[in-house]
Design a protein around this motif. Structure first.
Motif, PDB file in Angstrom:
ATOM      1  N   THR A  91       6.983   0.716   6.118  1.00 42.49           N
ATOM      2  CA  THR A  91       5.900   1.696   6.038  1.00 42.49           C
ATOM      3  C   THR A  91       6.428   3.112   6.246  1.00 42.49           C
ATOM      4  O   THR A  91       6.060   4.050   5.529  1.00 42.49           O
ATOM      5  CB  THR A  91       4.809   1.365   7.076  1.00 42.49           C
ATOM      6  OG1 THR A  91       4.169   0.141   6.703  1.00 42.49           O
ATOM      7  CG2 THR A  91       3.758   2.457   7.158  1.00 42.49           C
ATOM      8  N   LEU A  92       7.308   3.270   7.221  1.00 43.11           N
ATOM      9  CA  LEU A  92       7.899   4.580   7.489  1.00 43.11           C
ATOM     10  C   LEU A  92       8.731   5.064   6.304  1.00 43.11           C
ATOM     11  O   LEU A  92       8.811   6.270   6.036  1.00 43.11           O
ATOM     12  CB  LEU A  92       8.764   4.524   8.748  1.00 43.11           C
ATOM     13  CG  LEU A  92       8.007   4.357  10.071  1.00 43.11           C
ATOM     14  CD1 LEU A  92       8.972   3.990  11.201  1.00 43.11           C
ATOM     15  CD2 LEU A  92       7.240   5.631  10.426  1.00 43.11           C
ATOM     16  N   GLU A  93       9.340   4.127   5.588  1.00 42.64           N
ATOM     17  CA  GLU A  93      10.183   4.484   4.451  1.00 42.64           C
ATOM     18  C   GLU A  93       9.393   5.191   3.353  1.00 42.64           C
ATOM     19  O   GLU A  93       9.888   6.128   2.721  1.00 42.64           O
ATOM     20  CB  GLU A  93      10.845   3.220   3.886  1.00 42.64           C
ATOM     21  CG  GLU A  93      11.699   3.433   2.659  1.00 42.64           C
ATOM     22  CD  GLU A  93      12.960   4.244   2.934  1.00 42.64           C
ATOM     23  OE1 GLU A  93      13.590   4.677   1.950  1.00 42.64           O
ATOM     24  OE2 GLU A  93      13.315   4.460   4.122  1.00 42.64           O
ATOM     25  N   ASP A  94       8.150   4.765   3.139  1.00 38.88           N
ATOM     26  CA  ASP A  94       7.372   5.283   2.012  1.00 38.88           C
ATOM     27  C   ASP A  94       6.248   6.241   2.390  1.00 38.88           C
ATOM     28  O   ASP A  94       5.680   6.895   1.519  1.00 38.88           O
ATOM     29  CB  ASP A  94       6.774   4.114   1.223  1.00 38.88           C
ATOM     30  CG  ASP A  94       7.841   3.320   0.474  1.00 38.88           C
ATOM     31  OD1 ASP A  94       8.738   3.947  -0.112  1.00 38.88           O
ATOM     32  OD2 ASP A  94       7.782   2.076   0.494  1.00 38.88           O
TER      33      ASP A  94
ATOM     34  N   PHE B 285       0.828  -1.214   0.000  1.00 38.64           N
ATOM     35  CA  PHE B 285       0.000   0.000   0.000  1.00 38.64           C
ATOM     36  C   PHE B 285       0.858   1.257   0.000  1.00 38.64           C
ATOM     37  O   PHE B 285       0.594   2.210  -0.749  1.00 38.64           O
ATOM     38  CB  PHE B 285      -0.931   0.000   1.215  1.00 38.64           C
ATOM     39  CG  PHE B 285      -2.180  -0.811   1.033  1.00 38.64           C
ATOM     40  CD1 PHE B 285      -3.176  -0.415   0.151  1.00 38.64           C
ATOM     41  CD2 PHE B 285      -2.371  -1.986   1.737  1.00 38.64           C
ATOM     42  CE1 PHE B 285      -4.338  -1.161  -0.030  1.00 38.64           C
ATOM     43  CE2 PHE B 285      -3.525  -2.742   1.572  1.00 38.64           C
ATOM     44  CZ  PHE B 285      -4.510  -2.330   0.685  1.00 38.64           C
ATOM     45  N   THR B 286       1.886   1.266   0.840  1.00 37.58           N
ATOM     46  CA  THR B 286       2.679   2.502   0.944  1.00 37.58           C
ATOM     47  C   THR B 286       3.556   2.714  -0.281  1.00 37.58           C
ATOM     48  O   THR B 286       3.765   3.859  -0.705  1.00 37.58           O
ATOM     49  CB  THR B 286       3.531   2.502   2.229  1.00 37.58           C
ATOM     50  OG1 THR B 286       4.358   1.336   2.272  1.00 37.58           O
ATOM     51  CG2 THR B 286       2.638   2.537   3.458  1.00 37.58           C
ATOM     52  N   LYS B 287       4.062   1.632  -0.875  1.00 39.08           N
ATOM     53  CA  LYS B 287       4.826   1.781  -2.114  1.00 39.08           C
ATOM     54  C   LYS B 287       3.929   2.329  -3.229  1.00 39.08           C
ATOM     55  O   LYS B 287       4.325   3.219  -3.982  1.00 39.08           O
ATOM     56  CB  LYS B 287       5.418   0.434  -2.543  1.00 39.08           C
ATOM     57  CG  LYS B 287       6.661  -0.018  -1.796  1.00 39.08           C
ATOM     58  CD  LYS B 287       7.071  -1.418  -2.243  1.00 39.08           C
ATOM     59  CE  LYS B 287       8.231  -1.971  -1.450  1.00 39.08           C
ATOM     60  NZ  LYS B 287       9.517  -1.323  -1.812  1.00 39.08           N
ATOM     61  N   LEU B 288       2.725   1.761  -3.337  1.00 41.25           N
ATOM     62  CA  LEU B 288       1.783   2.246  -4.345  1.00 41.25           C
ATOM     63  C   LEU B 288       1.420   3.698  -4.099  1.00 41.25           C
ATOM     64  O   LEU B 288       1.289   4.491  -5.046  1.00 41.25           O
ATOM     65  CB  LEU B 288       0.516   1.388  -4.345  1.00 41.25           C
ATOM     66  CG  LEU B 288       0.488   0.164  -5.261  1.00 41.25           C
ATOM     67  CD1 LEU B 288      -0.805  -0.612  -5.060  1.00 41.25           C
ATOM     68  CD2 LEU B 288       0.643   0.570  -6.731  1.00 41.25           C
ATOM     69  N   GLY B 289       1.252   4.055  -2.826  1.00 43.10           N
ATOM     70  CA  GLY B 289       0.938   5.440  -2.503  1.00 43.10           C
ATOM     71  C   GLY B 289       2.039   6.383  -2.952  1.00 43.10           C
ATOM     72  O   GLY B 289       1.769   7.454  -3.529  1.00 43.10           O
ATOM     73  N   ARG B 290       3.281   5.996  -2.705  1.00 41.00           N
ATOM     74  CA  ARG B 290       4.401   6.839  -3.113  1.00 41.00           C
ATOM     75  C   ARG B 290       4.546   6.891  -4.629  1.00 41.00           C
ATOM     76  O   ARG B 290       4.768   7.953  -5.216  1.00 41.00           O
ATOM     77  CB  ARG B 290       5.696   6.316  -2.482  1.00 41.00           C
ATOM     78  CG  ARG B 290       6.938   7.116  -2.883  1.00 41.00           C
ATOM     79  CD  ARG B 290       8.173   6.625  -2.174  1.00 41.00           C
ATOM     80  NE  ARG B 290       8.372   5.194  -2.310  1.00 41.00           N
ATOM     81  CZ  ARG B 290       8.817   4.580  -3.419  1.00 41.00           C
ATOM     82  NH1 ARG B 290       9.060   5.290  -4.507  1.00 41.00           N
ATOM     83  NH2 ARG B 290       9.001   3.277  -3.430  1.00 41.00           N
ATOM     84  N   ILE B 291       4.398   5.732  -5.273  1.00 34.25           N
ATOM     85  CA  ILE B 291       4.574   5.667  -6.726  1.00 34.25           C
ATOM     86  C   ILE B 291       3.489   6.441  -7.470  1.00 34.25           C
ATOM     87  O   ILE B 291       3.771   7.187  -8.414  1.00 34.25           O
ATOM     88  CB  ILE B 291       4.587   4.189  -7.189  1.00 34.25           C
ATOM     89  CG1 ILE B 291       5.894   3.511  -6.738  1.00 34.25           C
ATOM     90  CG2 ILE B 291       4.446   4.087  -8.705  1.00 34.25           C
ATOM     91  CD1 ILE B 291       5.898   2.003  -6.929  1.00 34.25           C
TER      92      ILE B 291
END
Length: 388
Positions: A249-252, A175-181
């Motif tokens: 999660t914190l990373e993205d 979820f967080t990678k997709l959010g960032r991308i």
């Protein structure tokens, strides 16, 4: 005179021996606490990884155990997470090719199909997203099914799918990678909604114990369930999955996100709970609050804790003075006692959900699945390598 010489000799031998013993202890202590250099860390990671790649030359080959599994199951997905982390610090083409081959052989899809809701089946998507970014986001087919799967989760309105804490590590980073991308806030919002359900609601009042700052694996272990010594059951690898989930999660997640600070506090609190319960040899027990319940060395939980601590130091999130000696002792214990000369990993607990699963462990015992243990090691190595 002879008696005097004899006495002097005895004195010298006695205290010379004590001095030598003391020096040896100091030398051993130094080795245990000494941060290894980058070359050594990389060699360990490469050796363990090469053992696995040699054993599994076909990235798409099915995994045969009690049943037959496609190779994009969660255990292999965790391995590829680790391989992608290794690739970032050591960008060998063979690592990229191995991950690409694996992804292509599964058509960039989830295990059990695009619309699965099970986080274990979705975990492979983390590597698909990484490969999409490595190639400059030029190949949208690499994230097509990942996005469809996550979008279907959002559209359903359900938020109770992560009923076991392992799922946090399998699902949150997607979820967080997709959010960032994509830049779409909906992925960050859904991530927190599902995380909060696990934390506050599953099992009645959630799977997180704010008092002990640790997590129960699932509702089966929520009190009144107790360990043999009367303590709550906090499974090492389960809490390791949470550490990894929160770090990733914190990373993205943007610091401006409404829930960033909660993730950060939960991450810090969990790490702080680990400090007083580290074993003398550097490992953590499979049962964090009951060393008598299958007490002994265990690599996977320990490696995930090392990963989380090293990540926090590298990002300036936690106190280096407090955590560096702890993670260094743990990393050196893994290198000394778990990683064998040929790259095989000992002291790896097999798949399961509690201390008794996969027991007894040993330096030579092969777990039912060996891939996720290597993934945990490579995640740890990738962050230890970056320590200054």
């Amino acid at each position: 005179m002879k008696k005097l010489l004899t006495a002097s000799l005895a004195f010298a031998l006695l205290f010379g021996g004590i001095s030598s013993c003391t020096a040896q202890k100091k030398s051993t202590a130094k080795k245990i606490s000494e941060l290894p250099n980058k070359k050594e860390v990389l060699e360990v990671a490469q050796r363990a990884n090469q053992y696995f790649m040699n054993k599994w030359p076909d990235a798409g080959k099915e995994v045969v155990g009690k049943k037959v599994w496609p190779s994009n199951l969660w255990t292999r997905a965790v391995y590829y997470e680790g391989l992608m982390a290794l690739y970032k610090i050591n960008p060998k083409k063979e690592y990229y090719d191995y991950a690409l081959d694996w992804s292509q052989k599964h058509n960039w899809d989830m295990m059990r199909g695009t619309y699965t809701r099970n986080a274990d089946n979705q975990a492979c998507g983390q590597t698909y997203l990484d490969l999409y970014e490595i190639d400059g986001r030029k190949n949208p087919e690499r994230i097509k099914f990942v996005k469809l799967s996550m979008d279907s989760m959002i559209a359903s309105g359900k938020s109770d799918d992560w009923w076991w804490i392992d799922a946090l590590q399998m699902g949150m980073p997607i979820f967080t990678k997709l959010g960032r991308i994509t830049g779409d806030k909906k992925y960050f919002d859904k991530n927190y909604e599902m995380y909060a359900f696990t934390k506050y609601k599953h099992g009645g009042n959630g799977l997180y114990n704010a008092k002990d700052k640790l997590w129960w694996r699932d509702k089966s272990f929520v009190p009144p369930y107790k360990e043999p010594n009367g303590e709550d059951c906090y499974w090492s690898r389960g809490n390791g999955w949470v550490v990894a989930a929160l770090a990733r999660t914190l990373e993205d997640t943007p610091r401006s996100d409404a829930h960033y600070q909660e993730y950060l506090q939960d991450y810090k609190d969990l790490l702080s709970a680990l400090l007083p319960i580290q074993r003398e040899d550097g490992f953590w027990n499979v049962s964090l609050h009951d060393p008598t319940n299958f007490g002994g060395k265990e690599m996977t939980g320990t490696a995930l804790f090392v990963y989380g601590m090293a990540y926090g130091i590298n990002k300036g999130l936690i106190d280096k003075k407090a955590y560096l000696p702890v993670l260094t002792k743990a990393w050196n214990a893994i290198v000394k006692d778990s990683v064998q000369p040929n790259g095989f990993l000992g002291w790896v607990q097999g798949t399961g959900k509690e201390p008794k699963d996969g027991q007894p462990l040993s330096v030579s015992k092969e777990p039912d699945f060996e891939d996720y243990g290597l993934g945990c090691l490579l995640l740890a190595a990738s962050e230890v390598y970056q320590l200054k």
